[in-house]
Design an enzyme around this catalytic site. Structure first.
Site, PDB file in Angstrom:
ATOM      1  N   HIS A 117      -8.622 -61.762 -95.255  1.00 52.26           N
ATOM      2  CA  HIS A 117      -8.781 -62.067 -96.687  1.00 52.26           C
ATOM      3  C   HIS A 117      -8.817 -63.580 -96.901  1.00 52.26           C
ATOM      4  CE1 HIS A 117      -6.545 -58.018 -97.197  1.00 52.26           C
ATOM      5  NE2 HIS A 117      -7.800 -57.802 -97.505  1.00 52.26           N
ATOM      6  N   ARG A 169     -16.654 -55.898 -93.008  1.00 52.45           N
ATOM      7  CA  ARG A 169     -16.258 -55.890 -91.591  1.00 52.45           C
ATOM      8  C   ARG A 169     -17.173 -55.052 -90.732  1.00 52.45           C
ATOM      9  NH1 ARG A 169     -10.404 -54.099 -93.370  1.00 52.45           N
ATOM     10  NH2 ARG A 169     -11.815 -53.227 -94.912  1.00 52.45           N
TER      11      ARG A 169
HETATM   12  P1  ADP Z   1      -9.729 -52.669-101.205  1.00 48.41           P
HETATM   13  O1  ADP Z   1      -8.632 -51.674-101.228  1.00 48.41           O
HETATM   14  O2  ADP Z   1     -10.319 -52.992-102.532  1.00 48.41           O
HETATM   15  O3  ADP Z   1     -10.793 -52.495-100.118  1.00 48.41           O
HETATM   16  P2  ADP Z   1      -8.537 -54.662 -99.497  1.00 48.41           P
HETATM   17  O4  ADP Z   1      -7.349 -55.464 -99.802  1.00 48.41           O
HETATM   18  O5  ADP Z   1      -8.437 -53.693 -98.382  1.00 48.41           O
HETATM   19  O6  ADP Z   1      -8.933 -53.981-100.858  1.00 48.41           O
HETATM   20  O7  ADP Z   1      -9.784 -55.596 -99.218  1.00 48.41           O
HETATM   21  C1  ADP Z   1     -10.300 -56.485-100.156  1.00 48.41           C
HETATM   22  C2  ADP Z   1     -11.594 -57.058 -99.645  1.00 48.41           C
HETATM   23  O8  ADP Z   1     -11.358 -57.797 -98.450  1.00 48.41           O
HETATM   24  C3  ADP Z   1     -12.646 -56.009 -99.262  1.00 48.41           C
HETATM   25  O9  ADP Z   1     -13.928 -56.481 -99.612  1.00 48.41           O
HETATM   26  C4  ADP Z   1     -12.527 -55.915 -97.762  1.00 48.41           C
HETATM   27  O10 ADP Z   1     -13.735 -55.503 -97.166  1.00 48.41           O
HETATM   28  C5  ADP Z   1     -12.214 -57.353 -97.419  1.00 48.41           C
HETATM   29  N1  ADP Z   1     -11.519 -57.475 -96.142  1.00 48.41           N
HETATM   30  C6  ADP Z   1     -10.447 -56.782 -95.724  1.00 48.41           C
HETATM   31  N2  ADP Z   1     -10.091 -57.145 -94.473  1.00 48.41           N
HETATM   32  C7  ADP Z   1     -10.980 -58.105 -94.095  1.00 48.41           C
HETATM   33  C8  ADP Z   1     -11.164 -58.874 -92.896  1.00 48.41           C
HETATM   34  N3  ADP Z   1     -10.387 -58.706 -91.822  1.00 48.41           N
HETATM   35  N4  ADP Z   1     -12.176 -59.779 -92.867  1.00 48.41           N
HETATM   36  C9  ADP Z   1     -12.994 -59.924 -93.944  1.00 48.41           C
HETATM   37  N5  ADP Z   1     -12.881 -59.218 -95.096  1.00 48.41           N
HETATM   38  C10 ADP Z   1     -11.890 -58.319 -95.169  1.00 48.41           C
END
Ligand code: ADP
Length: 148
Positions: free
Chosen positions: A17, A93
């Site tokens: 994130h 991802r």
């Molecule tokens: P949600 O429940 O809305 O998917 P997350 O907190 O899991 O929320 O993720 C928020 C955003 O961050 C999403 O767009 C997700 O794809 C992205 N994300 C999560 N992990 C990673 C990562 N390791 N690298 C890049 N983006 C990520």
């Protein structure tokens, strides 16, 4: 002034994130990290803890341009409008993320005229998810390497 909303659960906010936010600072003046509160999954105190975790990190990066907010009972598109943002920011991802994000982007464009900017996960972070980090923590593993 350009700004984007990066919505998610961020439970917890991982290095994946953090990378999305840091890279987006090269594209937007302000990035709002919007922590969605889900009453079925979390208590308000849990959400407050997540907000504080992200704020503490943001202070080490750029507290002027990274704003952390929480929201609940509101469509992400409405939150974006309220904050004056015409763009959503999300990370991708995998093909699985891609298909989900494509559909969400289409709906958000249709209902609110909102565009979505997708940034690819860094290759060495593509396997990192909040759920895996939570599971490791629940078995007593050190999760520091996954947190910014
Ligand atoms: P949600 O429940 O809305 O998917 P997350 O907190 O899991 O929320 O993720 C928020 C955003 O961050 C999403 O767009 C997700 O794809 C992205 N994300 C999560 N992990 C990673 C990562 N390791 N690298 C890049 N983006 C990520």
């Amino acid at each position: 002034m350009s700004s984007a909303v990066f919505p998610g659960s961020f439970n917890p906010f991982t290095v994946g994130h953090a990378s999305i936010v840091e890279r987006a600072l090269g594209m937007f003046d302000t990035v709002y990290v919007a922590v969605g509160h889900n009453a079925q999954k979390n208590s308000p105190a849990d959400t407050e803890k997540i907000v504080r975790q992200i704020e503490t990190w943001a202070e080490t990066v750029d507290s002027e341009r990274i704003k952390v907010v929480s929201y609940s009972g509101e469509l992400t598109a409405d939150l974006a409008r309220r904050l004056g943002c015409s763009c959503l920011l999300r990370g991708v991802r995998s093909v699985k993320d891609f298909e989900y994000e494509r559909d969400m982007a289409d709906i958000n464009r249709r209902v609110a005229g909102l565009e979505t900017v997708l940034l690819f996960a860094l290759p060495d972070q593509a396997a990192i998810s909040s759920s895996v980090v939570r599971e490791l923590a629940s078995y007593g593993y050190d999760i520091k390497p996954f947190l910014p």
